[in-house]
Design a protein around this motif. Structure first.
Motif, PDB file in Angstrom:
ATOM      1  N   THR A   1      -8.379   1.913  -8.918  1.00  0.00           N
ATOM      2  CA  THR A   1      -7.766   0.611  -8.643  1.00  0.00           C
ATOM      3  C   THR A   1      -6.614   0.749  -7.648  1.00  0.00           C
ATOM      4  O   THR A   1      -6.473  -0.065  -6.727  1.00  0.00           O
ATOM      5  N   ILE A   2      -5.808   1.796  -7.851  1.00  0.00           N
ATOM      6  CA  ILE A   2      -4.698   2.060  -6.928  1.00  0.00           C
ATOM      7  C   ILE A   2      -5.230   2.332  -5.519  1.00  0.00           C
ATOM      8  O   ILE A   2      -4.681   1.854  -4.515  1.00  0.00           O
ATOM      9  N   LEU A   3      -6.321   3.082  -5.439  1.00  0.00           N
ATOM     10  CA  LEU A   3      -6.922   3.397  -4.141  1.00  0.00           C
ATOM     11  C   LEU A   3      -7.415   2.131  -3.447  1.00  0.00           C
ATOM     12  O   LEU A   3      -7.214   1.957  -2.234  1.00  0.00           O
ATOM     13  N   ILE A   4      -8.063   1.250  -4.205  1.00  0.00           N
ATOM     14  CA  ILE A   4      -8.541  -0.016  -3.641  1.00  0.00           C
ATOM     15  C   ILE A   4      -7.363  -0.850  -3.136  1.00  0.00           C
ATOM     16  O   ILE A   4      -7.426  -1.466  -2.058  1.00  0.00           O
ATOM     17  N   LEU A   5      -6.267  -0.869  -3.914  1.00  0.00           N
ATOM     18  CA  LEU A   5      -5.070  -1.600  -3.496  1.00  0.00           C
ATOM     19  C   LEU A   5      -4.516  -1.039  -2.185  1.00  0.00           C
ATOM     20  O   LEU A   5      -4.117  -1.798  -1.281  1.00  0.00           O
ATOM     21  N   MET A   6      -4.505   0.276  -2.055  1.00  0.00           N
ATOM     22  CA  MET A   6      -4.015   0.927  -0.832  1.00  0.00           C
ATOM     23  C   MET A   6      -4.903   0.588   0.365  1.00  0.00           C
ATOM     24  O   MET A   6      -4.409   0.281   1.463  1.00  0.00           O
ATOM     25  N   ILE A   7      -6.208   0.621   0.157  1.00  0.00           N
ATOM     26  CA  ILE A   7      -7.146   0.313   1.245  1.00  0.00           C
ATOM     27  C   ILE A   7      -6.997  -1.142   1.694  1.00  0.00           C
ATOM     28  O   ILE A   7      -6.972  -1.436   2.891  1.00  0.00           O
ATOM     29  N   ARG A   8      -6.875  -2.048   0.722  1.00  0.00           N
ATOM     30  CA  ARG A   8      -6.723  -3.479   1.074  1.00  0.00           C
ATOM     31  C   ARG A   8      -5.405  -3.732   1.788  1.00  0.00           C
ATOM     32  O   ARG A   8      -5.341  -4.532   2.739  1.00  0.00           O
ATOM     33  N   SER A   9      -4.345  -3.059   1.372  1.00  0.00           N
ATOM     34  CA  SER A   9      -3.029  -3.254   1.992  1.00  0.00           C
ATOM     35  C   SER A   9      -2.967  -2.674   3.397  1.00  0.00           C
ATOM     36  O   SER A   9      -2.107  -3.052   4.193  1.00  0.00           O
ATOM     37  N   HIS A  10      -3.877  -1.737   3.669  1.00  0.00           N
ATOM     38  CA  HIS A  10      -3.910  -1.155   5.020  1.00  0.00           C
ATOM     39  C   HIS A  10      -4.242  -2.220   6.060  1.00  0.00           C
ATOM     40  O   HIS A  10      -3.825  -2.127   7.213  1.00  0.00           O
ATOM     41  N   LYS A  11      -5.002  -3.245   5.645  1.00  0.00           N
ATOM     42  CA  LYS A  11      -5.269  -4.384   6.525  1.00  0.00           C
ATOM     43  C   LYS A  11      -4.177  -5.415   6.261  1.00  0.00           C
ATOM     44  O   LYS A  11      -4.299  -6.276   5.400  1.00  0.00           O
TER      45      LYS A  11
ATOM     46  N   GLY B   1       0.818  -1.219   0.000  1.00  0.00           N
ATOM     47  CA  GLY B   1       0.000   0.000   0.000  1.00  0.00           C
ATOM     48  C   GLY B   1       0.844   1.257   0.000  1.00  0.00           C
ATOM     49  O   GLY B   1       0.505   2.244  -0.673  1.00  0.00           O
ATOM     50  N   GLU B   2       1.953   1.241   0.739  1.00  0.00           N
ATOM     51  CA  GLU B   2       2.855   2.397   0.755  1.00  0.00           C
ATOM     52  C   GLU B   2       3.470   2.626  -0.618  1.00  0.00           C
ATOM     53  O   GLU B   2       3.614   3.767  -1.072  1.00  0.00           O
ATOM     54  N   ALA B   3       3.821   1.509  -1.294  1.00  0.00           N
ATOM     55  CA  ALA B   3       4.386   1.620  -2.642  1.00  0.00           C
ATOM     56  C   ALA B   3       3.358   2.181  -3.622  1.00  0.00           C
ATOM     57  O   ALA B   3       3.686   2.965  -4.519  1.00  0.00           O
ATOM     58  N   ALA B   4       2.081   1.785  -3.439  1.00  0.00           N
ATOM     59  CA  ALA B   4       1.018   2.297  -4.314  1.00  0.00           C
ATOM     60  C   ALA B   4       0.866   3.802  -4.136  1.00  0.00           C
ATOM     61  O   ALA B   4       0.638   4.538  -5.108  1.00  0.00           O
ATOM     62  N   TYR B   5       0.986   4.277  -2.917  1.00  0.00           N
ATOM     63  CA  TYR B   5       0.872   5.715  -2.656  1.00  0.00           C
ATOM     64  C   TYR B   5       2.032   6.496  -3.284  1.00  0.00           C
ATOM     65  O   TYR B   5       1.865   7.613  -3.761  1.00  0.00           O
ATOM     66  N   LEU B   6       3.236   5.872  -3.296  1.00  0.00           N
ATOM     67  CA  LEU B   6       4.431   6.560  -3.783  1.00  0.00           C
ATOM     68  C   LEU B   6       4.633   6.445  -5.291  1.00  0.00           C
ATOM     69  O   LEU B   6       5.513   7.099  -5.852  1.00  0.00           O
ATOM     70  N   CYS B   7       3.820   5.596  -5.956  1.00  0.00           N
ATOM     71  CA  CYS B   7       3.989   5.463  -7.403  1.00  0.00           C
ATOM     72  C   CYS B   7       3.449   6.705  -8.116  1.00  0.00           C
ATOM     73  O   CYS B   7       2.783   7.549  -7.511  1.00  0.00           O
ATOM     74  N   ASP B   8       3.704   6.791  -9.388  1.00  0.00           N
ATOM     75  CA  ASP B   8       3.290   7.960 -10.184  1.00  0.00           C
ATOM     76  C   ASP B   8       1.832   7.806 -10.626  1.00  0.00           C
ATOM     77  O   ASP B   8       1.524   7.697 -11.817  1.00  0.00           O
ATOM     78  N   TRP B   9       0.904   7.788  -9.643  1.00  0.00           N
ATOM     79  CA  TRP B   9      -0.509   7.588  -9.959  1.00  0.00           C
ATOM     80  C   TRP B   9      -1.174   8.877 -10.469  1.00  0.00           C
ATOM     81  O   TRP B   9      -2.270   8.822 -11.040  1.00  0.00           O
ATOM     82  N   HIS B  10      -0.490  10.019 -10.309  1.00  0.00           N
ATOM     83  CA  HIS B  10      -1.090  11.299 -10.686  1.00  0.00           C
ATOM     84  C   HIS B  10      -1.401  11.376 -12.184  1.00  0.00           C
ATOM     85  O   HIS B  10      -2.384  12.009 -12.599  1.00  0.00           O
ATOM     86  N   GLY B  11      -0.549  10.708 -12.999  1.00  0.00           N
ATOM     87  CA  GLY B  11      -0.749  10.800 -14.445  1.00  0.00           C
ATOM     88  C   GLY B  11      -1.612   9.699 -15.017  1.00  0.00           C
ATOM     89  O   GLY B  11      -1.754   9.595 -16.237  1.00  0.00           O
TER      90      GLY B  11
END
Length: 384
Positions: free
Chosen positions: A332-342, A314-324
């Motif tokens: 999808t990135i947000l869902i991955l971050m939420i799932r990784s939080h658990k 989840g931390e890696a998903a937040y740090l990737c270049d999702w802005h573009g």
């Protein structure tokens, strides 16, 4: 340094399982397993009978010296029996991990990413097997050494056994002593094989899953608008690793619970024996205590590792270049971050999460038991 193949990593574990009458790639359980289990159960019954016969407030020191051997025997047979019950699940998990490891070795970046962890786990298990091999050798062969020493020093033959057992006949003759001695040391080796093999499987399987979480985190961190098409594959890989983590917890949740419950009692009894017990057994107590502490520490460290590595996705998903990325990819990135939080966890049958916190709790509980024992043992009106 060239990384070992998966077969080389699991070689010692598979060999140990084969000796115990279990083959990971064969659903059949061989006669050796049932024979060894019966022999160990009879040995435990003899030890427990002796232990029960000595229960008294006047025998606290002697009971504390007997307790660790009884505890480790009970722990080893429980762990191996429940692993056999999960044998098919273990086979499937190992097969999946072997395929993932093979893919990692084919990728230079992934291979370099997991290199240190793979080499470290190999060293750790080598030292763990050596420590327990030395431990059981000290316990098994100290009895005849003390017999020889006593005979040379006092010209008197005193028959001694490596483990205190209650048998329905006298062991003060060469024939009966030799039978019980050979039987005792054989059970000692079976016991060591049981719990070291279980612990090694736990460490290697957990380490492999952690390595794959690390590889996945690296892939996620390099995501951008140019390779967004690989996002679906990453999600599938993440779900696959979550399933493997759940399977791993299902396999080891009962053995972990037994470790959790028995570990505190073992440390307490060994600490009490070290401080007030027979100094002729000092080396055995120290090796036994080191083995128990290393076993519980390994369980806790790898439990903490899987929590940390699963959260890093989840931390890696937040740090990737999702802005573009486009709107769908961002969701999808947000869902991955939420799932990784658990984060993924290994548990002691849901009673406790295996982590650094559980290690601290076991040590704390052991100290509490130890202080109670010291208080009971000391005459009234004195305190530690």
């Amino acid at each position: 340094m060239e990384l070992p193949t998966f077969e080389e990593i699991f070689k010692q574990i598979k060999w140990n399982f084969w000796v115990l009458g279990i083959k990971l790639n064969d659903r059949k359980v061989y006669f050796r397993f049932y024979l060894f289990s019966v022999l160990l159960a009879i040995m435990l019954l003899a030890e427990i009978s002796y232990f029960v016969s000595k229960i008294s407030s006047n025998n606290i020191i002697e009971l504390s010296e007997l307790a660790p051997c009884v505890f480790i025997g009970v722990l080893s047979i429980l762990k191996i029996v429940f692993l056999v019950a999960k044998k098919e699940m273990i086979f499937e998990l190992v097969d999946c991990l072997e395929k993932l490891y093979g893919k990692a070795l084919e990728n230079v970046r992934q291979k370099k990413l997991i290199e240190k962890e793979v080499l470290n786990i190999n060293k750790l298990l080598r030292y763990y097997f050596i420590l327990n091999g030395v431990l059981i050798s000290v316990y098994n062969f100290s009895a005849p050494i003390f017999m020889i020493y006593h005979y040379v020093a006092k010209s008197e033959l005193v028959f001694r056994l490596p483990y205190a057992v209650l048998v329905p006949f006298s062991t003060d003759m060469w024939q009966t002593w030799l039978i019980v001695y050979v039987y005792s040391i054989s059970c000692g080796w079976i016991c060591i094989l049981d719990f070291t093999t279980s612990d090694a499987l736990y460490c290697v399987a957990t380490s492999q899953i952690c390595n794959n979480f690390a590889i996945l985190s690296d892939e996620v961190s390099r995501m951008n608008s140019k390779n967004v098409q690989s996002l679906e594959k990453i999600i599938q890989q993440h779900q696959y690793l979550l399933k493997l983590s759940k399977d791993l917890d299902d396999i080891f949740k009962l053995p972990n619970l037994f470790n959790y419950l028995v570990g505190s009692l073992e440390i307490c009894a060994l600490g009490f024996s070290l401080t007030l017990g027979n100094w002729s057994h000092f080396l055995g107590y120290v090796l036994f205590l080191l083995s128990v502490l290393l076993q519980i520490l390994m369980m806790s460290v790898f439990g903490e590792n899987i929590i940390r590595e699963s959260r890093r996705v989840g931390e890696a998903a937040y740090l990737c270049d999702w802005h573009g990325m486009d709107r769908k990819a961002k969701k999808t990135i947000l869902i991955l971050m939420i799932r990784s939080h658990k984060e993924q966890q290994l548990t002691a049958f849901k009673f406790s999460v295996i982590s650094y916190g559980s290690f601290s709790k076991i040590i704390s509980t052991s100290w509490s038991y130890f202080t109670i024992l010291r208080t009971v043992y000391k005459p009234s009106g004195t305190y530690t």
